[in-house]
Motif scaffolding. Structure first.
Motif, PDB file in Angstrom:
ATOM      1  N   VAL A 156     -76.264 -57.098 -17.904  1.00  0.00           N
ATOM      2  CA  VAL A 156     -75.917 -55.792 -18.472  1.00  0.00           C
ATOM      3  C   VAL A 156     -74.973 -55.117 -17.482  1.00  0.00           C
ATOM      4  CG1 VAL A 156     -76.811 -53.572 -19.257  1.00  0.00           C
ATOM      5  CG2 VAL A 156     -78.156 -55.651 -19.624  1.00  0.00           C
ATOM      6  N   THR A 157     -73.874 -54.569 -17.993  1.00  0.00           N
ATOM      7  CA  THR A 157     -72.836 -54.042 -17.104  1.00  0.00           C
ATOM      8  C   THR A 157     -72.732 -52.524 -17.078  1.00  0.00           C
ATOM      9  OG1 THR A 157     -71.165 -54.283 -18.847  1.00  0.00           O
ATOM     10  CG2 THR A 157     -71.453 -56.148 -17.319  1.00  0.00           C
ATOM     11  N   GLU A 158     -73.392 -51.814 -18.028  1.00  0.00           N
ATOM     12  CA  GLU A 158     -73.284 -50.361 -18.071  1.00  0.00           C
ATOM     13  C   GLU A 158     -74.604 -49.726 -18.493  1.00  0.00           C
ATOM     14  OE1 GLU A 158     -70.094 -49.112 -20.611  1.00  0.00           O
ATOM     15  OE2 GLU A 158     -68.641 -50.372 -19.613  1.00  0.00           O
ATOM     16  N   GLY A 159     -74.714 -48.424 -18.256  1.00  0.00           N
ATOM     17  CA  GLY A 159     -75.866 -47.666 -18.731  1.00  0.00           C
ATOM     18  C   GLY A 159     -77.084 -47.795 -17.831  1.00  0.00           C
ATOM     19  N   GLU A 160     -78.224 -47.381 -18.351  1.00  0.00           N
ATOM     20  CA  GLU A 160     -79.476 -47.384 -17.599  1.00  0.00           C
ATOM     21  C   GLU A 160     -79.812 -48.760 -17.041  1.00  0.00           C
ATOM     22  OE1 GLU A 160     -82.935 -46.305 -19.943  1.00  0.00           O
ATOM     23  OE2 GLU A 160     -84.234 -46.333 -18.188  1.00  0.00           O
ATOM     24  N   TRP A 161     -79.415 -49.807 -17.732  1.00  0.00           N
ATOM     25  CA  TRP A 161     -79.822 -51.164 -17.355  1.00  0.00           C
ATOM     26  C   TRP A 161     -78.728 -51.933 -16.618  1.00  0.00           C
ATOM     27  CZ3 TRP A 161     -84.766 -51.427 -17.449  1.00  0.00           C
ATOM     28  CH2 TRP A 161     -85.474 -50.631 -18.355  1.00  0.00           C
ATOM     29  N   ALA A 162     -77.669 -51.247 -16.172  1.00  0.00           N
ATOM     30  CA  ALA A 162     -76.623 -51.918 -15.390  1.00  0.00           C
ATOM     31  C   ALA A 162     -77.256 -52.572 -14.168  1.00  0.00           C
ATOM     32  CB  ALA A 162     -75.550 -50.923 -14.967  1.00  0.00           C
ATOM     33  N   GLY A 163     -76.894 -53.819 -13.928  1.00  0.00           N
ATOM     34  CA  GLY A 163     -77.448 -54.567 -12.803  1.00  0.00           C
ATOM     35  C   GLY A 163     -78.673 -55.384 -13.187  1.00  0.00           C
ATOM     36  N   TRP A 164     -79.175 -55.179 -14.385  1.00  0.00           N
ATOM     37  CA  TRP A 164     -80.284 -55.972 -14.916  1.00  0.00           C
ATOM     38  C   TRP A 164     -79.686 -57.047 -15.821  1.00  0.00           C
ATOM     39  CZ3 TRP A 164     -85.739 -54.638 -14.684  1.00  0.00           C
ATOM     40  CH2 TRP A 164     -86.010 -53.508 -13.921  1.00  0.00           C
ATOM     41  N   SER A 165     -80.522 -57.973 -16.280  1.00  0.00           N
ATOM     42  CA  SER A 165     -80.117 -58.988 -17.253  1.00  0.00           C
ATOM     43  C   SER A 165     -81.114 -58.960 -18.396  1.00  0.00           C
ATOM     44  CB  SER A 165     -80.114 -60.380 -16.612  1.00  0.00           C
ATOM     45  OG  SER A 165     -79.180 -60.438 -15.559  1.00  0.00           O
ATOM     46  N   ARG A 166     -80.714 -59.567 -19.511  1.00  0.00           N
ATOM     47  CA  ARG A 166     -81.643 -59.713 -20.640  1.00  0.00           C
ATOM     48  C   ARG A 166     -81.364 -61.038 -21.328  1.00  0.00           C
ATOM     49  NH1 ARG A 166     -79.862 -58.813 -25.776  1.00  0.00           N
ATOM     50  NH2 ARG A 166     -77.824 -57.839 -26.012  1.00  0.00           N
ATOM     51  N   TRP A 167     -82.379 -61.521 -22.021  1.00  0.00           N
ATOM     52  CA  TRP A 167     -82.243 -62.769 -22.757  1.00  0.00           C
ATOM     53  C   TRP A 167     -81.637 -62.479 -24.116  1.00  0.00           C
ATOM     54  CZ3 TRP A 167     -82.643 -67.407 -20.652  1.00  0.00           C
ATOM     55  CH2 TRP A 167     -83.316 -67.501 -19.436  1.00  0.00           C
ATOM     56  N   GLN A 168     -80.678 -63.277 -24.493  1.00  0.00           N
ATOM     57  CA  GLN A 168     -80.041 -63.170 -25.799  1.00  0.00           C
ATOM     58  C   GLN A 168     -80.291 -64.480 -26.529  1.00  0.00           C
ATOM     59  OE1 GLN A 168     -76.175 -61.264 -26.030  1.00  0.00           O
ATOM     60  NE2 GLN A 168     -75.441 -63.066 -27.097  1.00  0.00           N
ATOM     61  N   GLY A 169     -80.523 -64.401 -27.820  1.00  0.00           N
ATOM     62  CA  GLY A 169     -80.720 -65.606 -28.612  1.00  0.00           C
ATOM     63  C   GLY A 169     -82.143 -65.772 -29.095  1.00  0.00           C
ATOM     64  N   ASP A 170     -83.022 -64.806 -28.811  1.00  0.00           N
ATOM     65  CA  ASP A 170     -84.396 -64.808 -29.312  1.00  0.00           C
ATOM     66  C   ASP A 170     -84.510 -63.617 -30.257  1.00  0.00           C
ATOM     67  OD1 ASP A 170     -87.148 -64.290 -29.722  1.00  0.00           O
ATOM     68  OD2 ASP A 170     -87.667 -65.219 -27.814  1.00  0.00           O
ATOM     69  N   PRO A 171     -84.364 -63.846 -31.574  1.00  0.00           N
ATOM     70  CA  PRO A 171     -84.313 -62.732 -32.524  1.00  0.00           C
ATOM     71  C   PRO A 171     -85.527 -61.804 -32.467  1.00  0.00           C
ATOM     72  CG  PRO A 171     -83.693 -64.779 -33.598  1.00  0.00           C
ATOM     73  CD  PRO A 171     -84.196 -65.135 -32.231  1.00  0.00           C
ATOM     74  N   PHE A 172     -86.730 -62.358 -32.311  1.00  0.00           N
ATOM     75  CA  PHE A 172     -87.921 -61.520 -32.279  1.00  0.00           C
ATOM     76  C   PHE A 172     -87.923 -60.629 -31.038  1.00  0.00           C
ATOM     77  CE2 PHE A 172     -92.306 -60.573 -31.110  1.00  0.00           C
ATOM     78  CZ  PHE A 172     -92.731 -59.938 -32.266  1.00  0.00           C
ATOM     79  N   GLU A 173     -87.631 -61.222 -29.895  1.00  0.00           N
ATOM     80  CA  GLU A 173     -87.638 -60.454 -28.647  1.00  0.00           C
ATOM     81  C   GLU A 173     -86.547 -59.388 -28.633  1.00  0.00           C
ATOM     82  OE1 GLU A 173     -87.046 -61.719 -24.133  1.00  0.00           O
ATOM     83  OE2 GLU A 173     -88.744 -62.709 -25.103  1.00  0.00           O
ATOM     84  N   GLU A 174     -85.393 -59.700 -29.184  1.00  0.00           N
ATOM     85  CA  GLU A 174     -84.317 -58.712 -29.246  1.00  0.00           C
ATOM     86  C   GLU A 174     -84.722 -57.525 -30.116  1.00  0.00           C
ATOM     87  OE1 GLU A 174     -80.428 -60.343 -30.114  1.00  0.00           O
ATOM     88  OE2 GLU A 174     -80.815 -62.056 -28.810  1.00  0.00           O
ATOM     89  N   ARG A 175     -85.449 -57.780 -31.191  1.00  0.00           N
ATOM     90  CA  ARG A 175     -85.891 -56.701 -32.078  1.00  0.00           C
ATOM     91  C   ARG A 175     -87.025 -55.893 -31.448  1.00  0.00           C
ATOM     92  NH1 ARG A 175     -84.995 -55.063 -37.094  1.00  0.00           N
ATOM     93  NH2 ARG A 175     -86.702 -54.264 -38.350  1.00  0.00           N
ATOM     94  N   ALA A 176     -87.930 -56.565 -30.766  1.00  0.00           N
ATOM     95  CA  ALA A 176     -89.063 -55.881 -30.124  1.00  0.00           C
ATOM     96  C   ALA A 176     -88.616 -55.084 -28.913  1.00  0.00           C
ATOM     97  CB  ALA A 176     -90.122 -56.899 -29.702  1.00  0.00           C
ATOM     98  N   GLY A 177     -87.646 -55.576 -28.181  1.00  0.00           N
ATOM     99  CA  GLY A 177     -87.170 -54.929 -26.964  1.00  0.00           C
ATOM    100  C   GLY A 177     -85.914 -54.115 -27.234  1.00  0.00           C
ATOM    101  N   PRO A 178     -84.832 -54.483 -26.612  1.00  0.00           N
ATOM    102  CA  PRO A 178     -84.726 -55.637 -25.730  1.00  0.00           C
ATOM    103  C   PRO A 178     -85.447 -55.396 -24.406  1.00  0.00           C
ATOM    104  CG  PRO A 178     -82.665 -54.423 -25.723  1.00  0.00           C
ATOM    105  CD  PRO A 178     -83.568 -53.750 -26.725  1.00  0.00           C
ATOM    106  N   PHE A 179     -85.865 -56.509 -23.791  1.00  0.00           N
ATOM    107  CA  PHE A 179     -86.521 -56.465 -22.490  1.00  0.00           C
ATOM    108  C   PHE A 179     -85.513 -56.909 -21.439  1.00  0.00           C
ATOM    109  CE2 PHE A 179     -90.225 -57.836 -25.311  1.00  0.00           C
ATOM    110  CZ  PHE A 179     -90.585 -56.533 -25.586  1.00  0.00           C
ATOM    111  N   TYR A 180     -85.593 -56.297 -20.279  1.00  0.00           N
ATOM    112  CA  TYR A 180     -84.642 -56.550 -19.199  1.00  0.00           C
ATOM    113  C   TYR A 180     -85.364 -57.147 -18.005  1.00  0.00           C
ATOM    114  CZ  TYR A 180     -81.827 -53.500 -22.093  1.00  0.00           C
ATOM    115  OH  TYR A 180     -81.137 -52.952 -23.151  1.00  0.00           O
ATOM    116  N   GLU A 181     -84.611 -57.825 -17.151  1.00  0.00           N
ATOM    117  CA  GLU A 181     -85.198 -58.376 -15.935  1.00  0.00           C
ATOM    118  C   GLU A 181     -84.182 -58.385 -14.808  1.00  0.00           C
ATOM    119  OE1 GLU A 181     -85.046 -63.056 -15.601  1.00  0.00           O
ATOM    120  OE2 GLU A 181     -86.005 -62.483 -17.491  1.00  0.00           O
ATOM    121  N   LYS A 182     -84.720 -58.384 -13.593  1.00  0.00           N
ATOM    122  CA  LYS A 182     -83.870 -58.581 -12.418  1.00  0.00           C
ATOM    123  C   LYS A 182     -84.717 -59.223 -11.330  1.00  0.00           C
ATOM    124  CE  LYS A 182     -84.242 -53.926 -10.437  1.00  0.00           C
ATOM    125  NZ  LYS A 182     -83.470 -52.769  -9.984  1.00  0.00           N
ATOM    126  N   GLU A 183     -84.026 -59.954 -10.472  1.00  0.00           N
ATOM    127  CA  GLU A 183     -84.691 -60.586  -9.337  1.00  0.00           C
ATOM    128  C   GLU A 183     -84.396 -59.767  -8.096  1.00  0.00           C
ATOM    129  OE1 GLU A 183     -84.931 -64.905  -7.086  1.00  0.00           O
ATOM    130  OE2 GLU A 183     -84.164 -64.801  -9.134  1.00  0.00           O
TER     131      GLU A 183
END
Length: 153
Positions: free
Chosen positions: A16-43
């Motif tokens: 993610v490159t902008e907004g509240e989640w800039a610097g985080w990542s998210r999984w794309q390609g899981d339709p259910f998870e994208e609708r429920a979330g999206p959920f973000y992660e970072k290491e």
């Protein structure tokens, strides 16, 4: 809900490159998870993986607290993020997901999950963790992931 701009593939972990989640990542390609979330992660620098999302009205139950099913969906997603390195690029399925609900989460709170791989060997990965709402514990979780070969459509 506006979608944050991202950089990455059609399927997989994207940055993610902008907004509240800039610097985080998210999984794309899981339709259910994208609708429920999206959920973000970072290491983090120490290798700890943190997953998160912002609680919205659509995540709440009739009493105005986060729906237990939403927390369980997030926990299920989080165990795979926490176990990402132990998975070694394999796909996996959840064999077990246990949880103890500790406190309700509310609209606007930052929901985060952190945890650790307790044991990983062969095709099985054991994970434990804690979900917090604005830093307050709301769910204790433990999960077991079974590595599987290939993806089935």
């Amino acid at each position: 809900m506006s979608e944050a701009p991202v950089v990455g593939d059609e399927n997989g972990l994207i940055e993610v490159t902008e907004g509240e989640w800039a610097g985080w990542s998210r999984w794309q390609g899981d339709p259910f998870e994208e609708r429920a979330g999206p959920f973000y992660e970072k290491e983090l620098d120490d290798g700890t993986v943190v997953t998160a999302f912002r609680a919205e009205r659509r995540h709440m139950n009739g009493a105005g607290f986060m729906h237990g099913g939403c927390l369980m969906t997030f926990a299920d997603s989080a165990i795979f993020s926490i176990a990402r390195h132990a998975m070694g690029g394999s796909h996996g399925v959840t064999l077990h997901l246990g949880a103890d609900f500790l406190d309700p989460a509310r609209v606007g709170e930052l929901i985060e999950a952190r945890g650790e791989v307790v044991r990983a060997g062969g095709k099985t990965v054991f994970v434990q963790g804690l979900v917090t709402a604005d830093g307050r514990p709301v769910l204790r979780l433990d999960g077991i992931i079974r590595k599987v070969s290939g993806r089935r459509d």
